[in-house]
Design an enzyme around this catalytic site. Structure first.
Site, PDB file in Angstrom:
ATOM      1  N   GLU A 149       0.821  -1.224   0.000  1.00  0.00           N
ATOM      2  CA  GLU A 149       0.000   0.000   0.000  1.00  0.00           C
ATOM      3  C   GLU A 149       0.852   1.271   0.000  1.00  0.00           C
ATOM      4  O   GLU A 149       0.758   2.097   0.917  1.00  0.00           O
ATOM      5  CB  GLU A 149      -0.969   0.002   1.188  1.00  0.00           C
ATOM      6  N   GLU A 308      -6.626  -7.986  -0.790  1.00  0.00           N
ATOM      7  CA  GLU A 308      -7.102  -8.027   0.596  1.00  0.00           C
ATOM      8  C   GLU A 308      -8.574  -7.651   0.691  1.00  0.00           C
ATOM      9  O   GLU A 308      -9.038  -6.754  -0.002  1.00  0.00           O
ATOM     10  CB  GLU A 308      -6.342  -7.014   1.477  1.00  0.00           C
TER      11      GLU A 308
HETATM   12  C1  GLA Z   1      -4.198  -2.758   4.761  1.00  0.00           C
HETATM   13  C2  GLA Z   1      -2.841  -3.390   4.856  1.00  0.00           C
HETATM   14  C3  GLA Z   1      -2.814  -4.621   5.710  1.00  0.00           C
HETATM   15  C4  GLA Z   1      -3.697  -4.494   6.905  1.00  0.00           C
HETATM   16  C5  GLA Z   1      -5.085  -4.139   6.460  1.00  0.00           C
HETATM   17  C6  GLA Z   1      -6.062  -4.059   7.588  1.00  0.00           C
HETATM   18  O1  GLA Z   1      -4.877  -3.101   3.635  1.00  0.00           O
HETATM   19  O2  GLA Z   1      -2.264  -3.648   3.615  1.00  0.00           O
HETATM   20  O3  GLA Z   1      -1.484  -4.851   6.096  1.00  0.00           O
HETATM   21  O4  GLA Z   1      -3.198  -3.505   7.736  1.00  0.00           O
HETATM   22  O5  GLA Z   1      -5.053  -2.892   5.840  1.00  0.00           O
HETATM   23  O6  GLA Z   1      -7.352  -3.750   7.111  1.00  0.00           O
END
Ligand code: GLA
Ligand code: ZN
Length: 667
Positions: A149, A308
């Site tokens: 991210e 995710e």
């Molecule tokens: C982000 C991060 C993860 C985690 C999630 C939690 O997407 O990439 O490492 O922290 O949020 O929702």
């Protein structure tokens, strides 16, 4: 692009390094039970892999990779650079960030590095290379996941220096920079490159609220472009380090949908496959999630990975509601329906400490498979296994394109006035929502996209019209296309300087109107749109005062001193048509305008039926996959057009869909 995977990856972030080894064996058994076939590992393990500057220790990761490989689990291998080790920040303080307030950060958090730190770059690239050397030839490693991210925001002196170099490359001369930024304003003329500083609250920042607004949006927009490029350089550095050892395995980094900080269209060109993290809140409209999926698909015009989502709840939103029974499954199919070839969770086992201990996971703190969430994950795992590879790489096709442009996003939100409530993504979503509700597929496209593929192009708040854009839109309409644009469009160039000669500047000929003034309405104020058939709908936010120059009037304002003047217009241009919406209509107003547009442009819904169910279509090799998804939470009948067909997930005939149920029909 063909999908790089041989099955739908089903799994997610997995951090066995946070657990004693006896738990690992339990995990493997539970994964098998849940049909989990993939794990994303090593996302935040830099400190473990590199205890000091000169030592690497891959022993634990070796064991993790060996265990996953033995269990036939496809590995998404992260490069671990999403959080730097503490020793690095201690020894080289310049690796940490300086924020918008001008404060140098200490060690802590994650996503915490200065993108222009040479020290950080050196160690990150070296680590990525070491990992590729060691694991790149492992057939179970099916994807590389660089960093995590990526997000922006460093205003340190290193970045400042790099910014000057970036500017020199972009503009060539200081005179060109001064002209672009209109530096005569407030006596900002620069006579030397090193007089230019980072635009934060210690320099041009406006210093109030949570915005990063500055006195010179032109400088801020360039700085955002520069930061996006700087992080992209970081990505490329790691990617190239991997490619030195592994020529084949696809490489990605997980994006964040409509996140404001990075120009994802530019990023996607460097990525083999787009992946993203989908975290809607309890009250996020389904159309909004659908739009973000379409945007992620649009980045490369190709299937993407859902890197995710939570199986149950988040921890970081204000109210972390549970997903209702069936909701995770429905959302997963919504994701596949919009172009995903993977369904991955954050995370597989819930952490026991620190800020994500309340974040949902496939395996809860109870550690057992006897939970609602685990069972729902297992059911989905079973279904995806049955679905096999047949939807992989399938295409989504659309007759409507909606333009999304990060430069424009930045410009619109940096500008001072006319209305602080104007938000780029909301503006885009209003249009998207209409098509969503009418089962009309949409592609989210870049401003330099191939318009000729579409019957209709929507360009809401196309505030910044860069070189070549007006010409491309004119060519599209001239050839018979339909365009809709409106308030706050055609106003500035790439540097946030106004296109002189009257709004909407370079779009004026196309729209056949002149927007002479822009009124801003406070939240408690509104006006109305009066249509010739007597229907009156609300409008708010902004009201352009319009003088037609060839366009016909579709609706007039119902109030204020501009009562009775045009608010919505339609212009013929070449063989095509251009709609101009001079205000923000309400839901019904937008529907009325877009009803006319879709009829005129011959844009067709996927199905003739009216239904509250989401309906999507993906096609591959002559096969059609129809997704009918009940995101409403209450029972609904399937549209007539699918009655009697078979749901390939259950083998049952299609009839009533329970709340959050999904059926897939193959034709
Ligand atoms: C982000 C991060 C993860 C985690 C999630 C939690 O997407 O990439 O490492 O922290 O949020 O929702
Ligand atoms: Zn920096």
């Amino acid at each position: 692009m063909k999908t790089p995977f041989s099955r739908i990856l089903y799994g997610g972030d997995y951090n066995p390094n946070q657990w004693p080894r006896e738990i690992w064996a339990e995990d493997m058994a539970l994964f098998k039970k849940a049909g989990i076939n993939s794990a994303t590992v090593n996302v935040f393990s830099w400190a473990k892999l590199q205890p000091d500057e000169n030592t690497y220790d891959f022993s634990e990761l070796d064991d993790i990779i060996a265990m996953l490989s033995e269990n036939g689990i496809d590995i998404v291998l992260a490069t671990a650079t999403g959080a730097m080790p503490a020793w690095m920040a201690k020894k080289y303080p310049e690796v940490t960030r300086v924020d918008f307030e001008g404060r140098r950060h200490k060690f802590g958090q994650r996503h915490n590095h200065c993108p222009n730190s040479l020290v950080w770059q050196k160690y990150a690239a070296r680590l990525a290379g070491e990992l590729a050397k060691r694991y790149g030839s492992n057939p179970h490693v099916v994807c590389w996941h660089i960093n995590n991210e990526y997000n922006t925001g460093c205003y340190c002196e290193n970045c400042e220096k790099a910014f000057r170099i970036w500017l020199r490359e972009k503009y060539g001369t200081l005179e060109a920079v001064n002209a672009a930024w209109n530096t005569e304003f407030w006596g900002h003329t620069f006579y030397d490159w090193d007089e230019i500083v980072a635009p934060n609250n210690l320099s041009d920042g406006m210093g109030f609220g949570f915005t990063r607004k500055t006195a010179f949006a032109g400088i801020s927009i360039d700085y955002d472009r520069f930061l996006s490029d700087s992080l992209l350089e970081n990505y490329k550095l790691e990617r190239d380090a991997i490619r030195a050892y592994d020529k084949e395995t696809p490489i990605t980094t997980n994006l964040m949908g409509t996140y404001n900080g990075l120009d994802y269209f530019k990023w996607a060109k460097e990525m083999d496959i787009v992946s993203w993290d989908n975290y809607p809140a309890y009250n996020t409209p389904w159309s909004f999630t659908a739009m973000r999926h379409d945007l992620m698909r649009g980045l490369k015009d190709a299937p993407f990975m859902l890197m995710e989502q939570t199986p149950s709840q988040q921890n970081w939103q204000p109210y972390n509601s549970l997903k209702k029974p069936g909701q995770m499954r429905a959302q997963s199919y919504q994701t596949v329906a919009h172009g995903a070839d993977t369904i991955q969770f954050f995370q597989l086992r819930r952490s026991k400490g620190a800020c994500e201990k309340f974040h949902g996971a496939v395996i809860a703190h109870s550690g057992s498979g006897d939970t609602r969430v685990f069972k729902e994950c297992s059911q989905l795992g079973e279904e995806l296994k049955k679905l096999g590879a047949e939807t992989l790489g399938a295409k989504n096709t659309a007759e409507v394109g909606i333009i999304f442009d990060w430069d424009n996003y930045w410009a619109l939100e940096y500008t001072s006035g006319p209305n602080v409530d104007l938000k780029y993504v909301d503006q885009i979503h209003q249009y998207y929502q209409y098509f969503y509700e009418h089962h009309i597929p949409v592609d989210m496209i870049p401003v330099d996209g191939d318009f000729s593929r579409y019957k209709a192009i929507c360009a809401p708040v196309l505030y910044m019209v860069k070189e070549g854009v007006a010409e491309a839109l004119e060519a599209f309409v001239e050839a018979g296309g339909t365009l809709i644009t409106g308030m706050m469009s055609g106003i500035v160039d790439q540097s946030d300087n106004v296109h002189l000669g009257g709004y909407p500047g370079p779009l004026r000929r196309l729209c056949g109107i002149w927007a002479e003034e822009i009124d801003a309405l406070a939240p408690e104020q509104s006006n109305t749109l009066r249509f010739p058939d007597g229907i009156e709908t609300q409008c708010k936010l902004l009201c352009d005062i319009i003088r037609p120059e060839g366009a016909e009037t579709l609706a007039v304002y119902g109030g204020d001193f501009y009562e009775g003047t045009p608010a919505v217009t339609k212009n013929s241009f070449g063989k095509g048509t251009v709609y101009y919406v001079g205000t923000q209509p309400d839901h019904d107003g937008i529907a009325k305008i877009l009803d006319a547009l879709t009829a005129g442009a011959d844009v067709k819904p996927l199905i003739p039926d009216e239904t509250e169910l989401e309906v999507d279509l993906r096609t591959i090799e002559g096969r059609e996959y129809w997704f009918i998804i009940n995101l409403t939470g209450t029972p609904k009948s399937a549209p007539e057009s699918f009655r009697g067909e078979t749901d390939i997930l259950t083998g049952e005939p299609v009839g009533e869909l329970q709340g959050f149920d999904t059926v897939i029909v193959r034709r």
